[in-house]
Design an enzyme around this catalytic site. Sequence first.
Site, PDB file in Angstrom:
ATOM      1  NE  ARG A 110     -11.982   8.533   9.216  1.00 38.96           N
ATOM      2  CZ  ARG A 110     -12.421   9.621   8.528  1.00 38.96           C
ATOM      3  NH1 ARG A 110     -12.120  10.784   9.132  1.00 38.96           N
ATOM      4  NH2 ARG A 110     -12.844   9.735   6.869  1.00 38.96           N
ATOM      5  CG  LEU A 117      -2.045  10.130   3.140  1.00 40.91           C
ATOM      6  CD1 LEU A 117      -3.159  11.254   4.021  1.00 40.91           C
ATOM      7  CD2 LEU A 117      -0.776  11.204   2.944  1.00 40.91           C
ATOM      8  CB  ALA A 118      -1.114   4.178   6.615  1.00 31.63           C
ATOM      9  NE  ARG A 131     -16.719  12.495   8.596  1.00 34.74           N
ATOM     10  CZ  ARG A 131     -15.412  13.116   7.972  1.00 34.74           C
ATOM     11  NH1 ARG A 131     -15.006  11.307   7.704  1.00 34.74           N
ATOM     12  NH2 ARG A 131     -15.175  13.194   7.564  1.00 34.74           N
ATOM     13  CB  SER A 156     -14.734  18.691   2.156  1.00 36.19           C
ATOM     14  OG  SER A 156     -14.645  18.477   3.111  1.00 36.19           O
ATOM     15  N   GLY A 176       0.613  -1.175   0.160  1.00 36.68           N
ATOM     16  CA  GLY A 176       0.056   0.128  -0.166  1.00 36.68           C
ATOM     17  C   GLY A 176       0.912   1.717  -0.283  1.00 36.68           C
ATOM     18  CG  HIS A 195     -18.871  11.958   5.006  1.00 36.35           C
ATOM     19  ND1 HIS A 195     -19.250  13.050   5.097  1.00 36.35           N
ATOM     20  CD2 HIS A 195     -17.611  12.389   5.137  1.00 36.35           C
ATOM     21  CE1 HIS A 195     -18.768  14.423   5.065  1.00 36.35           C
ATOM     22  NE2 HIS A 195     -17.951  13.389   5.382  1.00 36.35           N
ATOM     23  CD  GLU A 217      -9.985   3.925   5.165  1.00 35.56           C
ATOM     24  OE1 GLU A 217     -11.185   4.690   4.702  1.00 35.56           O
ATOM     25  OE2 GLU A 217     -11.714   3.239   5.259  1.00 35.56           O
ATOM     26  CG  HIS A 274     -16.859   8.668   3.906  1.00 33.16           C
ATOM     27  ND1 HIS A 274     -16.161   9.268   2.366  1.00 33.16           N
ATOM     28  CD2 HIS A 274     -15.506   9.701   4.666  1.00 33.16           C
ATOM     29  CE1 HIS A 274     -14.639  10.315   3.125  1.00 33.16           C
ATOM     30  NE2 HIS A 274     -15.416  10.205   4.133  1.00 33.16           N
TER      31      HIS A 274
HETATM   32  C1  LIG Z   1     -13.662  10.413  -0.758  1.00 33.78           C
HETATM   33  C2  LIG Z   1     -12.870  10.811   0.609  1.00 33.78           C
HETATM   34  C3  LIG Z   1     -12.324  11.775   1.499  1.00 33.78           C
HETATM   35  C4  LIG Z   1     -12.227  12.227   2.157  1.00 33.78           C
HETATM   36  N1  LIG Z   1     -11.742  12.727   3.094  1.00 33.78           N
HETATM   37  C5  LIG Z   1     -10.896  13.692   4.502  1.00 33.78           C
HETATM   38  C6  LIG Z   1     -10.132  14.211   4.476  1.00 33.78           C
HETATM   39  O1  LIG Z   1     -10.202  15.314   4.400  1.00 33.78           O
HETATM   40  N2  LIG Z   1      -9.814  13.795   5.926  1.00 33.78           N
HETATM   41  C7  LIG Z   1      -9.689  12.634   6.714  1.00 33.78           C
HETATM   42  O2  LIG Z   1      -8.896  12.410   7.731  1.00 33.78           O
HETATM   43  N3  LIG Z   1      -9.610  11.732   6.240  1.00 33.78           N
HETATM   44  C8  LIG Z   1     -10.626  11.807   4.825  1.00 33.78           C
HETATM   45  N4  LIG Z   1     -11.079  10.788   4.249  1.00 33.78           N
HETATM   46  C9  LIG Z   1     -10.142   8.964   4.776  1.00 33.78           C
HETATM   47  C10 LIG Z   1      -9.046   9.109   4.062  1.00 33.78           C
HETATM   48  O3  LIG Z   1      -8.796   9.483   2.807  1.00 33.78           O
HETATM   49  C11 LIG Z   1      -8.618   7.620   3.973  1.00 33.78           C
HETATM   50  O4  LIG Z   1      -8.880   7.185   5.480  1.00 33.78           O
HETATM   51  C12 LIG Z   1      -6.731   7.604   4.252  1.00 33.78           C
HETATM   52  O5  LIG Z   1      -6.702   7.688   3.015  1.00 33.78           O
HETATM   53  C13 LIG Z   1      -6.803   5.565   4.251  1.00 33.78           C
HETATM   54  O6  LIG Z   1      -5.410   6.046   3.904  1.00 33.78           O
HETATM   55  P1  LIG Z   1      -4.505   4.288   3.998  1.00 33.78           P
HETATM   56  O7  LIG Z   1      -2.667   4.506   3.614  1.00 33.78           O
HETATM   57  O8  LIG Z   1      -4.750   3.283   4.584  1.00 33.78           O
HETATM   58  O9  LIG Z   1      -4.915   3.397   2.794  1.00 33.78           O
HETATM   59  P2  LIG Z   1      -5.293   4.661   0.977  1.00 33.78           P
HETATM   60  O10 LIG Z   1      -5.181   4.969   0.470  1.00 33.78           O
HETATM   61  O11 LIG Z   1      -6.534   3.662   0.315  1.00 33.78           O
HETATM   62  O12 LIG Z   1      -3.751   3.191   0.408  1.00 33.78           O
HETATM   63  C14 LIG Z   1      -4.322   1.804   0.075  1.00 33.78           C
HETATM   64  C15 LIG Z   1      -3.150   1.090  -0.656  1.00 33.78           C
HETATM   65  O13 LIG Z   1      -3.153  -0.836  -0.648  1.00 33.78           O
HETATM   66  C16 LIG Z   1      -3.041  -0.382  -1.781  1.00 33.78           C
HETATM   67  N5  LIG Z   1      -3.562  -1.912  -1.657  1.00 33.78           N
HETATM   68  C17 LIG Z   1      -5.152  -2.483  -1.725  1.00 33.78           C
HETATM   69  N6  LIG Z   1      -5.255  -3.649  -1.314  1.00 33.78           N
HETATM   70  C18 LIG Z   1      -4.325  -4.031  -2.148  1.00 33.78           C
HETATM   71  C19 LIG Z   1      -3.435  -5.625  -2.355  1.00 33.78           C
HETATM   72  N7  LIG Z   1      -4.104  -6.655  -2.395  1.00 33.78           N
HETATM   73  N8  LIG Z   1      -2.149  -5.414  -3.094  1.00 33.78           N
HETATM   74  C20 LIG Z   1      -1.604  -4.703  -3.177  1.00 33.78           C
HETATM   75  N9  LIG Z   1      -1.983  -3.375  -2.781  1.00 33.78           N
HETATM   76  C21 LIG Z   1      -2.966  -3.249  -2.424  1.00 33.78           C
HETATM   77  C22 LIG Z   1      -3.564   0.737  -2.353  1.00 33.78           C
HETATM   78  O14 LIG Z   1      -2.823  -0.098  -4.011  1.00 33.78           O
HETATM   79  C23 LIG Z   1      -3.159   1.025  -2.101  1.00 33.78           C
HETATM   80  O15 LIG Z   1      -1.848   1.925  -2.407  1.00 33.78           O
HETATM   81  C24 LIG Z   1     -11.398  10.264   2.825  1.00 33.78           C
HETATM   82  C25 LIG Z   1     -11.825   9.086   2.247  1.00 33.78           C
HETATM   83  C26 LIG Z   1     -13.087   9.503   0.864  1.00 33.78           C
HETATM   84  C27 LIG Z   1     -13.489   7.903   0.562  1.00 33.78           C
END
Ligand SMILES: Cc1cc2nc3c(=O)[nH]c(=O)nc-3n(C[C@H](O)[C@H](O)[C@H](O)COP(=O)(O)OP(=O)(O)OC[C@H]3O[C@@H](n4cnc5c(N)ncnc54)[C@H](O)[C@@H]3O)c2cc1C
Length: 637
Positions: free
Chosen positions: A435, A43-44, A330, A284, A40, A266, A425, A401
């Site tokens: 959340r 951001l994480a 929310r 948003s 992944g 949401h 997430e 959401h």
């Molecule tokens: C429209 C929208 C707006 C949002 N706005 C906000 C906000 O303003 N503030 C806030 O705090 N939160 C917000 N959120 C929530 C937040 O964006 C997410 O919770 C957060 O970005 C998740 O980050 P993550 O790094 O955990 O996962 P993600 O960003 O979902 O990244 C997942 C990664 O895992 C990879 N992956 C998944 N499955 C596999 C697999 N089987 N094999 C290989 N790679 C895989 C993907 O390719 C990707 O690179 C929003 C969410 C949405 C939907």
Amino acid sequence: MQLDAKIPAGPLAQKWDRHRFELKLVNPANKRKFDIIVVGTGLAGGAASASLAELGYNVKTFCIQDSPRRAHSIAAQGGINAAKNYTNEGDSIWRLFYDTVKGGDFRAREANVYRLAQISNNIIDQCVAQGVPFARDYGGLLANRSFGGAQVSRTFYARGQTGQQLLLGAYSALMRQVGLGKVQMFPRREMLDLVVANGQARGIVVRNLITGQIETHAAHAVVLCTGGYGNVFFLSTNAMASNVSASFKAYKRGAYFANPCFTQIHPTCIPVHGTYQSKLTLMSESLRNDGRVWVPQKPGDNRSPQQIPEDERDYYLESKYPSFGNLVPRDVASRNAKEQCDMGKGVGETKLAVYLDFADAIKRDGREAIERKYGNLFQMYEKITGEDPYETPMMIYPAVHYTMGGLWVDYNLMSTIDGLFVLGEANFSDHGANRLGASALMQGLADGYFVIPYTIGGYIARTSFGSVTPDTAAFKDTAREASDRIEKLLSINGKRTVDDFHRQLGQIMWDYCGMARNNQGLEKARGMIQELRAEFWQNAVVPGDDKDFNQSLERAGRVADFMEFAELMVIDALARQESCGGHFNEAYQTEENEAKRDDENFCHVAAWSHTGPDKEPEFHKEPLIFENVELTQRSYK
Ligand SMILES: Cc1cc2nc3c(=O)[nH]c(=O)nc-3n(C[C@H](O)[C@H](O)[C@H](O)COP(=O)(O)OP(=O)(O)OC[C@H]3O[C@@H](n4cnc5c(N)ncnc54)[C@H](O)[C@@H]3O)c2cc1C
């Protein structure tokens, strides 16, 4: 298995510092002897890969998309919380901690949430140093706005593109390490399974999505950062590729799944407008800083919003929750929108919408000021709906959401499988049953930049690793199982498309395991999911083959996992006989229709372990102990 969250001893505010001191360290010169897999690049994952490589570990990073920058995090709009108190409104680490625990309806671990609040301030400094262009006030200081569930403005933002800007920061840090040779980047790879050898997570099996080739990769630890599973509902605001597969495969290999039924709906999304729609769009939460939510007072009022005079409008959030008004959390805002529509006061063609009106804000601050804050969101709304929100109120309705549930992790972010860490997430850790807005970005970056660099070192330093290579039996067996499954999917040769199955599954989940749930509906949903799953394996059609780029095959694998996982969500919802946050069982509500918790029997994390195909999962309880916060009925009045 006894669930041990490994929460450090000592006063809440000192736990993290003390833990960091007590964790064993890996000598800088030894770090280069250890390989770490990160799955992944949101951001994480982006933050974790960059930070671990910077420390000297050899990192292999995988993602589904063609570029790490296309992770779903890029879609995040509104902002990221931190307890800087730049606005001098009385914010503090303690207040952010308290708001988050309360916002999650007292179903999160105190120690994790406190650490998150502490780290929040470091995140802002880190991102500013990376050049993230946060909005600034007229004096040049970083600006803040408000998000739900807080009475202070603590949200840092970059217009309506905060996720994009933060991800570009993490991506730059990641690509710097790619350039230095410390991160090996594997885009267009989908993790199909986790390899567990001698009880330790030692690698993954992936499919090269371009060539179809199955690959195995070995390491000393695996870090899953694969995001949330909201797409189990088919219609959600998540990216199309968001899925549960990596987490679910880890669950099947022994990682416990915690609180799977905790889903966030949401309140401010563009309403569903047709049967063939495949995606929903978020508007948003930041818009609720200036937008006022209302419906006509009279049910069935079909007049246009401009024709409805002020005294015939019901600003129901402002009247019901005078302290927080339009910025209630929310879960509360969503349930209230549903309630208004259930009373027949919904607007628009489908009557499943409420207004979000900016007329007062435009009159007060001027169109230019509103455009500066939300310009791109207004433009997006107009492009999708054909209506100009500067002139006509937006129409919004709740949509899936975010998922608070995820793989169970201890304080070190390690799952129940040794060496398998879960971040962002994909884990269940910090948000309880609901959340708060702008807290997911904070958590993903806290996990990736500031927690995992310490805790993974603690694990590596105290662990002895046997030698494994991709030729070890565990790798070969796991790879064979992944190939067999692909073959099985391709050989179904049925008549119904995978999307069609997915759409039906999503409808079942929305109807019975969505914003409001009841026992009868959940039981019914369980039967429906089992039937649909059986039909899927008889009648799905997966065109093409496995030796090529085949998105139908990719989708089929993910939907097959959703089919199983959906049942786990329903089982979890049935087991939790209370209402809390986003889990609203209609049998448990206060006289004012708010979620009614049962702290005596359900003040715990529900963690489920896999016991075998078609067998009931086993329930495990992690009691939640609140020593610093008093458990109260949540009130935003
Ligand atoms: C429209 C929208 C707006 C949002 N706005 C906000 C906000 O303003 N503030 C806030 O705090 N939160 C917000 N959120 C929530 C937040 O964006 C997410 O919770 C957060 O970005 C998740 O980050 P993550 O790094 O955990 O996962 P993600 O960003 O979902 O990244 C997942 C990664 O895992 C990879 N992956 C998944 N499955 C596999 C697999 N089987 N094999 C290989 N790679 C895989 C993907 O390719 C990707 O690179 C929003 C969410 C949405 C939907």
